[in-house]
Enzyme design. Structure first.
Site, mmCIF file in Angstrom:
data_model
loop_
_atom_site.group_PDB
_atom_site.id
_atom_site.type_symbol
_atom_site.label_atom_id
_atom_site.label_comp_id
_atom_site.label_asym_id
_atom_site.label_seq_id
_atom_site.Cartn_x
_atom_site.Cartn_y
_atom_site.Cartn_z
ATOM 1 N N ASP A 42 50.083 54.352 69.881
ATOM 2 C CA ASP A 42 51.390 53.778 69.538
ATOM 3 C C ASP A 42 52.347 54.866 69.050
ATOM 4 O O ASP A 42 52.155 55.441 67.977
ATOM 5 C CB ASP A 42 51.203 52.716 68.469
ATOM 6 C CG ASP A 42 52.440 51.864 68.241
ATOM 7 O OD1 ASP A 42 53.526 52.248 68.712
ATOM 8 O OD2 ASP A 42 52.307 50.812 67.600
ATOM 9 N N HIS B 192 51.295 50.362 71.986
ATOM 10 C CA HIS B 192 52.097 49.319 71.366
ATOM 11 C C HIS B 192 52.156 48.099 72.284
ATOM 12 O O HIS B 192 52.247 48.221 73.500
ATOM 13 C CB HIS B 192 53.505 49.862 71.110
ATOM 14 C CG HIS B 192 54.344 49.013 70.224
ATOM 15 N ND1 HIS B 192 54.238 49.046 68.851
ATOM 16 C CD2 HIS B 192 55.310 48.094 70.509
ATOM 17 C CE1 HIS B 192 55.111 48.206 68.329
ATOM 18 N NE2 HIS B 192 55.777 47.608 69.308
#
Length: 411
Positions: A170, A201
């Site tokens: 992420d 993400h």
């Protein structure tokens, strides 16, 4: 499935909307679901419906209402640009006040009969963390949040249980930020931190380019387990599974069997790829290829049962005489009249008080050996011996290993 409710802002400066989803029972513990930066869109409403199916009274507050009520964006480039604009203009302190207002509204509903939790994604994950610090909640759960490392000084105020799910790749919460969060929170008894390797993400959002189903499934199981412990609801999963099996193998009633399941369930018999996905196909499978395909003397001998918060794992012996064609187990094989005993494992997932899916495992080679279809000579397979050793562990081990005798005198 849901409806809209109106929520009074705590500062007296207006009223904002919230999407309300109710469980089939009509009541249950409360859950405030917090949006991504794309507003209360169809994805978030579907997630709300999903948690309602788990047994929760779910409210999704419109967190962007102070900028523009009713923001509902997709995931194309233009929507991304608009979403980041709303994100940059978002007053998170007012946002926490609005979450607190949503919690008050939720607790005021007659349908909300238990404790309350918050659960959020992306921006909503950071807000879930802040709600855990500033609001009266029993549990807070966040998926791939960003910016929480800037508010770790508030962690001593967390009164309930906190669970945070991180994506290893992420960019919005890089390793350095995660390390700070872990250093500050990992040792706390009321905090659970999970990092999912190799994912990015939005790994839990279906349709996302980064969606990773295995990680999403295990994260969801962990989330619901925490909610069950913190606020309920509590179901007798063992009883529910026993009733389902009774309808399958004893009374052999397809309609009663399906009534124990969610609206769109699925069954997967792993070795033979038999079963069905969705009500229509699963009903057809049960009616024409399962319930009455099971031999007259079919019996299930329980060996062990592990009961979790969202699923059961059953270990048993499946015993029968092959007196008819068994479509789901040995499709296309004419009756042999042979008696068979096989170890079988059932992994049964629930949503709320209904079965969601079954993953059923067994050793197909052992079935074929016992039916006389597969010659075990020279192959690392066994027949009824597998069932016998499950009941009597003192029976010889390693007989299929040609090298076993050679290690007898080795250190």
């Amino acid at each position: 499935m849901g409806t809209q409710i109106q929520i009074n802002a705590k500062d007296g400066n207006g009223v904002f909307s919230g999407y309300l989803a109710l469980p089939a029972a009509g009541e249950g513990p409360g859950l405030v679901l917090l949006q991504e930066i794309f507003g209360v869109n169809d994805t978030i409403r579907q997630i709300a419906d999903y948690y309602a199916e788990e047994g929760y009274v779910v409210v999704v507050p419109d967190l962007f209402w102070r900028q523009e009520p009713g923001v509902e964006l997709g995931y194309d480039e233009a929507s991304w640009q608009k979403a980041f604009g709303f994100f940059q203009g978002f007053d998170q302190d007012k946002g926490v006040e609005d979450i607190d207002a949503a919690l008050s509204a939720l607790k005021g509903l007659k349908e909300c009969t238990g404790g309350t939790g918050v659960l959020g994604f992306c921006l909503g994950a950071r807000m879930a963390y802040l709600a855990a610090c500033r609001c009266d909640v029993d549990a807070a759960i966040g998926y791939y949040g960003m910016g929480m490392e800037n508010h770790l000084d508030e962690a001593d105020n967390i009164g309930g249980r906190l669970v945070l799910h991180f994506a290893e790749q992420d960019e919005y919460c890089p390793a350095a930020a995660r390390n700070d969060i872990y250093a500050a929170l990992e040792s706390r008894d009321n905090v659970e931190l999970y990092t999912y390797p190799g994912v990015d993400h939005a790994f839990a959002r279906p349709g996302s380019e980064h969606y990773h189903k295995p990680s999403a499934l295990i994260a969801h199981e962990r989330s619901v387990a925490v909610l069950r412990k913190a606020i309920g609801p509590h179901y007798n999963l063992s009883h529910l599974w026993d009733k389902h099996c009774e309808y399958e193998f004893d009374t052999r009633n397809v309609d009663d069997t399906m009534a124990t399941m969610v609206a769109e369930p699925y069954v997967n018999h792993i070795p033979t790829l038999t079963g069905g996905v969705g009500y229509k196909d699963l009903y057809r499978f049960y009616k024409h290829h399962f319930v009455d395909s099971n031999p007259a003397d079919t019996s299930l001998v329980p060996i062990s049962r592990t009961i979790g918060d969202t699923q059961i794992v059953d270990e048993l012996l499946f015993c029968f005489t092959h007196d008819r064609e068994i479509d789901w187990l040995v499709p296309g094989i004419e009756p042999t009249g042979k008696y068979v005993e096989i170890p079988l494992v059932a992994v049964v997932k629930f949503r709320g008080d209904k079965l969601y899916h079954e993953h059923i495992y067994w050793d197909q080679a052992s079935v074929l050996v016992q039916l006389g279809i597969l010659d075990p000579t020279g192959l690392p397979v066994a027949g009824r011996e597998t069932a016998a050793k499950l009941l009597d562990e003192t029976l010889p081990s390693n007989k299929l290993m040609p090298t076993w005798p050679s290690s007898a005198n080795k250190d």
